[in-house]
Design a protein around this motif. Structure first.
Motif, PDB file in Angstrom:
ATOM      1  N   ASN A 144       0.835  -1.211   0.000  1.00  0.00           N
ATOM      2  CA  ASN A 144       0.000   0.000   0.000  1.00  0.00           C
ATOM      3  C   ASN A 144       0.865   1.255   0.000  1.00  0.00           C
ATOM      4  N   TYR A 145       0.326   2.313  -0.591  1.00  0.00           N
ATOM      5  CA  TYR A 145       0.964   3.625  -0.570  1.00  0.00           C
ATOM      6  C   TYR A 145       0.145   4.495   0.379  1.00  0.00           C
ATOM      7  N   HIS A 146       0.805   4.997   1.399  1.00  0.00           N
ATOM      8  CA  HIS A 146       0.121   5.756   2.443  1.00  0.00           C
ATOM      9  C   HIS A 146       0.469   7.247   2.321  1.00  0.00           C
ATOM     10  N   PHE A 147      -0.560   8.071   2.194  1.00  0.00           N
ATOM     11  CA  PHE A 147      -0.388   9.524   2.183  1.00  0.00           C
ATOM     12  C   PHE A 147      -0.880  10.062   3.516  1.00  0.00           C
ATOM     13  N   SER A 148      -0.013  10.730   4.222  1.00  0.00           N
ATOM     14  CA  SER A 148      -0.417  11.358   5.470  1.00  0.00           C
ATOM     15  C   SER A 148      -0.771  12.813   5.165  1.00  0.00           C
ATOM     16  N   LEU A 149      -2.061  13.133   5.243  1.00  0.00           N
ATOM     17  CA  LEU A 149      -2.495  14.502   4.980  1.00  0.00           C
ATOM     18  C   LEU A 149      -2.258  15.377   6.196  1.00  0.00           C
ATOM     19  N   TYR A 150      -2.295  14.737   7.351  1.00  0.00           N
ATOM     20  CA  TYR A 150      -2.007  15.473   8.577  1.00  0.00           C
ATOM     21  C   TYR A 150      -1.693  14.469   9.668  1.00  0.00           C
ATOM     22  N   TYR A 151      -0.648  14.722  10.437  1.00  0.00           N
ATOM     23  CA  TYR A 151      -0.317  13.833  11.542  1.00  0.00           C
ATOM     24  C   TYR A 151       0.501  14.596  12.567  1.00  0.00           C
ATOM     25  N   ASN A 152       0.088  14.508  13.817  1.00  0.00           N
ATOM     26  CA  ASN A 152       0.853  15.135  14.893  1.00  0.00           C
ATOM     27  C   ASN A 152       0.462  14.511  16.222  1.00  0.00           C
TER      28      ASN A 152
END
Length: 196
Positions: A144-152
């Motif tokens: 899978n290709y994972h795109f993190s749009l926001y993470y904190n």
């Protein structure tokens, strides 16, 4: 002779200031996706900090809010609990619409990122293009290709794309955190949320 009550006294500037943290929390919850997409990439980390700051301010000002609403102390506690629950359950009320719109608007670019990553791996060009779309990171794992749009700090949301013909909802987020909700978008796109 007594003066008649002034209706504007109930809605004084002081009252507005006391209730403003709660109002801001509702705005941040209901429009969080759009707000974070419009925050410059390098300032994404500020969103949860500001949210926590206003949440603590709400808790500190809740007794004053209760007095303004002429509540007894026990009802003020109920007021806090009800608002926390409403904020929590409203936090994903618009997410399916928002993420579907995001994918529809940006699907071509997202697929281009996958194809570029397959050919060149992660380089400065890919990172710059992702930052322009407010994507904080992209990683490949378990097909899978994972795109993190926001993470904190364990809080965030993102998309996962797979080339696999077997489409199965992942059980955990790319970093191993449990997932609250997956939303199927088109054929291969999902949205995940920790507390959003």
């Amino acid at each position: 002779m007594k003066n008649p009550p002034n209706p504007t006294e109930k809605f004084s500037l002081k009252t507005l200031l006391i209730f403003s943290p709660l109002l801001i929390l509702y705005i941040m919850v209901l429009f969080g996706f759009s707000l974070r997409q419009n925050i410059p990439f390098e300032y994404h980390y500020l969103f949860p900090i500001v949210f926590l700051l206003f949440f603590v301010l709400f808790l500190l000002l809740a007794p004053a809010m209760g007095r303004r609403l002429k509540m007894k102390p026990f009802y003020t506690f109920g007021f806090i609990v009800v608002n926390v629950l409403v904020l929590y359950f409203n936090s994903s009320i618009k997410r399916e619409y928002e993420v579907t719109s995001f994918v529809e608007e940006n699907e071509k670019e997202l697929l281009n990122f996958v194809q570029y990553f397959q050919k060149n791996g992660e380089d400065s060009t890919l990172l710059t293009n992702m930052e322009n779309m407010s994507i904080s990171s992209m990683e490949y794992g378990k097909g899978n290709y994972h795109f993190s749009l926001y993470y904190n700090l364990g809080y965030g949301y993102g998309l996962t794309y797979t080339d696999s013909l077997q489409l199965a909802t992942p059980k955990v987020a790319p970093n191993g955190s449990p997932i609250i909700k997956w939303i199927k978008v088109k054929e291969h796109w999902y949205y995940y949320s920790y507390f959003d």
